[in-house]
Design a protein around this motif. Structure first.
Motif, PDB file in Angstrom:
ATOM      1  N   ILE A  83       0.814  -1.219   0.000  1.00 38.27           N
ATOM      2  CA  ILE A  83       0.000   0.000   0.000  1.00 38.27           C
ATOM      3  C   ILE A  83       0.852   1.274   0.000  1.00 38.27           C
ATOM      4  O   ILE A  83       0.491   2.266  -0.638  1.00 38.27           O
ATOM      5  N   ALA A  84       1.999   1.245   0.683  1.00 40.18           N
ATOM      6  CA  ALA A  84       2.826   2.453   0.813  1.00 40.18           C
ATOM      7  C   ALA A  84       3.273   2.999  -0.537  1.00 40.18           C
ATOM      8  O   ALA A  84       3.457   4.213  -0.692  1.00 40.18           O
ATOM      9  N   LEU A  85       3.429   2.138  -1.540  1.00 38.10           N
ATOM     10  CA  LEU A  85       3.933   2.585  -2.840  1.00 38.10           C
ATOM     11  C   LEU A  85       2.966   3.528  -3.550  1.00 38.10           C
ATOM     12  O   LEU A  85       3.347   4.223  -4.501  1.00 38.10           O
ATOM     13  N   PHE A  86       1.706   3.591  -3.110  1.00 36.08           N
ATOM     14  CA  PHE A  86       0.740   4.517  -3.708  1.00 36.08           C
ATOM     15  C   PHE A  86       0.940   5.949  -3.198  1.00 36.08           C
ATOM     16  O   PHE A  86       0.379   6.886  -3.769  1.00 36.08           O
ATOM     17  N   PHE A  87       1.720   6.119  -2.111  1.00 36.00           N
ATOM     18  CA  PHE A  87       1.839   7.408  -1.440  1.00 36.00           C
ATOM     19  C   PHE A  87       3.193   8.055  -1.697  1.00 36.00           C
ATOM     20  O   PHE A  87       4.198   7.371  -1.855  1.00 36.00           O
ATOM     21  N   ASP A  88       3.217   9.390  -1.695  1.00 39.20           N
ATOM     22  CA  ASP A  88       4.466  10.142  -1.832  1.00 39.20           C
ATOM     23  C   ASP A  88       4.800  10.740  -0.461  1.00 39.20           C
ATOM     24  O   ASP A  88       4.469  11.888  -0.166  1.00 39.20           O
ATOM     25  N   PHE A  89       5.468   9.953   0.374  1.00 42.31           N
ATOM     26  CA  PHE A  89       5.799  10.406   1.723  1.00 42.31           C
ATOM     27  C   PHE A  89       6.837  11.535   1.727  1.00 42.31           C
ATOM     28  O   PHE A  89       6.771  12.415   2.580  1.00 42.31           O
ATOM     29  N   PRO A  90       7.826  11.554   0.804  1.00 47.34           N
ATOM     30  CA  PRO A  90       8.740  12.706   0.771  1.00 47.34           C
ATOM     31  C   PRO A  90       8.011  14.034   0.538  1.00 47.34           C
ATOM     32  O   PRO A  90       8.353  15.052   1.144  1.00 47.34           O
ATOM     33  N   TYR A  91       6.986  14.022  -0.331  1.00 42.57           N
ATOM     34  CA  TYR A  91       6.232  15.255  -0.550  1.00 42.57           C
ATOM     35  C   TYR A  91       5.452  15.633   0.706  1.00 42.57           C
ATOM     36  O   TYR A  91       5.367  16.815   1.068  1.00 42.57           O
ATOM     37  N   MET A  92       4.887  14.634   1.403  1.00 44.18           N
ATOM     38  CA  MET A  92       4.157  14.911   2.634  1.00 44.18           C
ATOM     39  C   MET A  92       5.087  15.541   3.675  1.00 44.18           C
ATOM     40  O   MET A  92       4.697  16.462   4.396  1.00 44.18           O
ATOM     41  N   ALA A  93       6.337  15.051   3.737  1.00 40.87           N
ATOM     42  CA  ALA A  93       7.319  15.611   4.671  1.00 40.87           C
ATOM     43  C   ALA A  93       7.659  17.047   4.296  1.00 40.87           C
ATOM     44  O   ALA A  93       7.753  17.931   5.156  1.00 40.87           O
ATOM     45  N   LYS A  94       7.834  17.298   3.004  1.00 40.53           N
ATOM     46  CA  LYS A  94       8.168  18.646   2.534  1.00 40.53           C
ATOM     47  C   LYS A  94       7.052  19.627   2.869  1.00 40.53           C
ATOM     48  O   LYS A  94       7.303  20.743   3.342  1.00 40.53           O
ATOM     49  N   SER A  95       5.816  19.206   2.662  1.00 42.62           N
ATOM     50  CA  SER A  95       4.687  20.080   2.947  1.00 42.62           C
ATOM     51  C   SER A  95       4.532  20.306   4.442  1.00 42.62           C
ATOM     52  O   SER A  95       4.203  21.408   4.888  1.00 42.62           O
ATOM     53  N   ALA A  96       4.773  19.267   5.248  1.00 39.33           N
ATOM     54  CA  ALA A  96       4.648  19.399   6.696  1.00 39.33           C
ATOM     55  C   ALA A  96       5.699  20.334   7.270  1.00 39.33           C
ATOM     56  O   ALA A  96       5.428  21.127   8.174  1.00 39.33           O
ATOM     57  N   ALA A  97       6.926  20.268   6.747  1.00 40.51           N
ATOM     58  CA  ALA A  97       8.017  21.094   7.269  1.00 40.51           C
ATOM     59  C   ALA A  97       7.925  22.542   6.811  1.00 40.51           C
ATOM     60  O   ALA A  97       8.455  23.446   7.461  1.00 40.51           O
ATOM     61  N   GLY A  98       7.253  22.791   5.687  1.00 34.73           N
ATOM     62  CA  GLY A  98       7.123  24.158   5.192  1.00 34.73           C
ATOM     63  C   GLY A  98       8.476  24.776   4.844  1.00 34.73           C
ATOM     64  O   GLY A  98       9.377  24.081   4.365  1.00 34.73           O
ATOM     65  N   PRO A  99       8.663  26.090   5.108  1.00 35.35           N
ATOM     66  CA  PRO A  99       9.926  26.758   4.756  1.00 35.35           C
ATOM     67  C   PRO A  99      11.153  26.165   5.430  1.00 35.35           C
ATOM     68  O   PRO A  99      12.268  26.318   4.940  1.00 35.35           O
ATOM     69  N   VAL A 100      10.971  25.477   6.579  1.00 28.29           N
ATOM     70  CA  VAL A 100      12.104  24.876   7.280  1.00 28.29           C
ATOM     71  C   VAL A 100      12.762  23.798   6.416  1.00 28.29           C
ATOM     72  O   VAL A 100      13.956  23.522   6.556  1.00 28.29           O
ATOM     73  N   TYR A 101      11.991  23.221   5.505  1.00 26.47           N
ATOM     74  CA  TYR A 101      12.474  22.099   4.696  1.00 26.47           C
ATOM     75  C   TYR A 101      13.743  22.461   3.917  1.00 26.47           C
ATOM     76  O   TYR A 101      14.636  21.640   3.759  1.00 26.47           O
TER      77      TYR A 101
END
Length: 227
Positions: A83-101
């Motif tokens: 199931i995990a392969l359907f998701f883009d977790f790196p993008y989710m991390a980037k969006s969660a971190a915002g400018p800090v990323y």
């Protein structure tokens, strides 16, 4: 993600200087997700998001409806592999971190992505261990302007403790459609992780300032004390 790991990452960032933690309330353009994080392999024949959700749901329900109900570890391993392969977790991390990323190095970004994935799958595992033959149905598929994004809405029939509605947000990558956010009854996973990151960042900043103040107070005075 565990607060201990996230806090260590934040403290490492703070050591590099002041950061701005304010993030946009929107998720940004998912087309900016780095292609390097997409699944490896040749470009696949494009399958529409609604069909991907239906395929994923059918695969998951077939696994849950085995004669011998899978245990928590087995279920977690299944979700991680299938199931995990359907998701883009790196993008989710980037969006969660915002400018800090942009202040994070690649190792910190990878660790944040991995921990969001672990937290997301662990929450899904906890939910699915209480599965009681609920049925799901794809009720709509809506495409964004230009056809680069899509939202697939799923109804959970007789939820009994489950969200009655799930919304999967997709973007079109070079290897096909990928999920970049999920909302349960209107509550966004990415916004949840963003709030969690902000809270941890605020706590880490407070600890950093307190530690600096303590260090300053422990330094010997430059002026002689009166006898």
């Amino acid at each position: 993600m565990t607060h201990k790991i996230l806090r260590s990452m934040v403290m490492a960032l703070l050591a590099g200087g002041p950061l701005t933690a304010t993030a946009s309330p929107t998720l940004g353009d998912p087309r900016e997700a780095v292609a390097a994080h997409a699944p490896a392999g040749a470009e696949q024949a494009e399958i529409e998001p609604a069909m991907l959700v239906e395929q994923g749901m059918n695969k998951m329900l077939a696994f849950l409806n085995q004669e011998q109900r899978p245990g928590e570890e087995t279920l977690m391993a299944f979700l991680d592999k299938e199931i995990a392969l359907f998701f883009d977790f790196p993008y989710m991390a980037k969006s969660a971190a915002g400018p800090v990323y942009r202040h994070m190095d690649q190792d910190q970004r990878d660790r944040m992505s991995d921990n969001i994935q672990q937290q997301f799958l662990a929450a899904m595992t906890a939910r699915l261990t209480g599965y009681d033959n609920q049925q799901v149905r794809v009720v709509s598929q809506r495409f964004g302007r230009g056809g680069y994004t899509a939202t697939v809405s799923v109804a959970v029939l007789q939820p009994r403790g489950y969200p009655a509605r799930l919304d999967f947000r997709f973007y079109r990558s070079k290897t096909g459609w990928r999920v970049f956010d999920v909302s349960a009854n209107g509550q966004s996973a990415v916004i949840h992780y963003r709030r969690q990151f902000r809270e941890t960042l605020r706590a880490a900043r407070y600890e950093s300032r307190t530690f600096a103040l303590q260090q300053q107070m422990q330094r010997p005075s430059r002026y002689p004390t009166s006898q």
